[in-house]
Scaffold this active site. Structure first.
Site, mmCIF file in Angstrom:
data_model
loop_
_atom_site.group_PDB
_atom_site.id
_atom_site.type_symbol
_atom_site.label_atom_id
_atom_site.label_comp_id
_atom_site.label_asym_id
_atom_site.label_seq_id
_atom_site.Cartn_x
_atom_site.Cartn_y
_atom_site.Cartn_z
ATOM 1 N N ASP A 1 79.210 22.161 29.550
ATOM 2 C CA ASP A 1 78.564 21.992 28.251
ATOM 3 C C ASP A 1 78.226 20.526 28.074
ATOM 4 O O ASP A 1 78.642 19.684 28.878
ATOM 5 C CB ASP A 1 79.473 22.486 27.108
ATOM 6 C CG ASP A 1 78.688 23.084 25.943
ATOM 7 O OD1 ASP A 1 77.742 22.408 25.483
ATOM 8 O OD2 ASP A 1 79.001 24.192 25.496
ATOM 9 N N ASP B 1 73.962 18.733 32.865
ATOM 10 C CA ASP B 1 72.947 19.766 33.047
ATOM 11 C C ASP B 1 73.400 20.764 34.113
ATOM 12 O O ASP B 1 73.570 20.409 35.285
ATOM 13 C CB ASP B 1 71.639 19.090 33.456
ATOM 14 C CG ASP B 1 70.453 20.029 33.465
ATOM 15 O OD1 ASP B 1 70.649 21.258 33.516
ATOM 16 O OD2 ASP B 1 69.314 19.530 33.424
ATOM 17 N N ASP C 1 71.375 29.723 23.698
ATOM 18 C CA ASP C 1 70.374 29.520 22.658
ATOM 19 C C ASP C 1 69.209 30.474 22.902
ATOM 20 O O ASP C 1 68.612 30.480 23.977
ATOM 21 C CB ASP C 1 69.879 28.074 22.694
ATOM 22 C CG ASP C 1 69.099 27.683 21.450
ATOM 23 O OD1 ASP C 1 68.333 28.538 20.954
ATOM 24 O OD2 ASP C 1 69.248 26.546 20.989
#
Length: 311
Positions: free
Chosen positions: A167, A194, A217
């Site tokens: 994260d 990433d 998301d």
């Protein structure tokens, strides 16, 4: 779990899609000029209103740059880096938006004490030895863990499996480290940065025993769908680092994203649906019901789990 600050989760992108080509992190020091200083003089051929507008734009640009640099500053020495890959790798559209929010005293204490032991930055400069990192345990990669409550619970419930949790949200990183330490779990490692760079540059072929992407998301606006994590190109990166039979487990409460996940995973030649009917799977007992998930259920959302084995 996370709406991907991996995923999981994150501050929304600006309605202006100009951010698609903007750098995700800082460049070399002082590489972005702050803009011209106001002079108070009107250049030939320009009106006073034109000059005022130009000066206002320059001040806004300088203010934006100062705010950007502040967001990317390291929190404290020895903790997770602000931009671990730096300029080593290309800039591209990201599936996440790093955000800076308050780190509590407890989270900072956990980061300062445990990051050197259980944390790592995704710098893209080395290949991880997962057997050494996890003392020989089979390892599952989790992308996006929010504040880490569910991850910590899964680690405690299954101490025989290592969890490499990725994260970019500093408070969540500190919270997960603290929760794992409190539970006595030694099978969690927290990776900062990433996940795409991790998959592409830092994992050996067939080194993972599974992948978990819970509540990434959804990027609901059509023009932002390209930011969604579960895409054919992402699965192309995932397949080589999974052992045969390893399971990709996704979960989302966003119906259109669930449909896209099912379509993309079904179409990929390296993955096979474990659900007999070729659709969604029941929630496995090992995936905890998270607070985020409970809030979605309270709103009438339907949560879909997808479990696909690497073939």
């Amino acid at each position: 779990m996370s709406e991907q600050p991996l995923n999981p989760s994150t501050a929304a992108a600006s309605d202006d899609d100009a951010a698609d080509t903007a750098p995700a992190g800082p460049g070399p020091a002082d590489s972005t000029p702050a803009g011209p200083e106001p002079t108070g003089h009107t250049p030939t051929g320009s009106t006073a209103a034109d000059v005022a507008a130009d000066e206002a734009a320059a001040l806004r640009a300088a203010s934006f740059e100062r705010a950007r640099r502040l967001r990317m500053e390291p929190r404290f020495p020895g903790g997770p880096a602000a931009d671990p890959a730096g300029s080593h790798h290309e800039r591209r559209i990201r599936s996440f938006q790093p955000r800076r929010s308050r780190v509590t005293t407890g989270q900072q204490e956990a980061l300062e004490r445990l990051w050197p032991k259980w944390g790592l930055d995704i710098d893209g400069q080395r290949v991880l030895d997962l057997a050494d990192l996890f003392d020989g345990l089979p390892v599952v990669l989790e992308i996006g863990f929010g504040m880490g409550e569910a991850t910590a619970q899964m680690a405690a419930d299954d101490p025989g499996t290592g969890i490499l949790a990725v994260d970019v949200h500093t408070p969540g990183q500190g919270n997960l480290l603290g929760l794992a330490d409190k539970a006595g779990s030694t099978n969690v490692r927290v990776a900062n940065g990433d996940a795409v760079i991790l998959l592409r540059e830092m994992l050996a072929p067939e080194s993972l025993d599974g992948l978990r992407v819970y509540f990434p998301d959804p990027w609901p606006k059509a023009r932002h769908h390209k930011r969604r994590l579960i895409q054919p190109e992402f699965l192309d990166l995932v397949a080589p680092v999974l052992r045969p039979g390893a399971v990709v487990h996704c979960a989302t409460d966003w119906e259109p994203y669930a449909e896209q996940m099912l379509e993309v995973l079904t179409a990929h030649p390296r993955f096979e649906n474990t659900a007999a009917d070729g659709g969604y799977a029941p929630r496995p007992a090992f995936r905890p019901l998270t607070r985020f998930e409970g809030q979605g259920l309270d709103k009438g959302h339907v949560v879909h789990d997808l479990l696909f084995a690497r073939v």
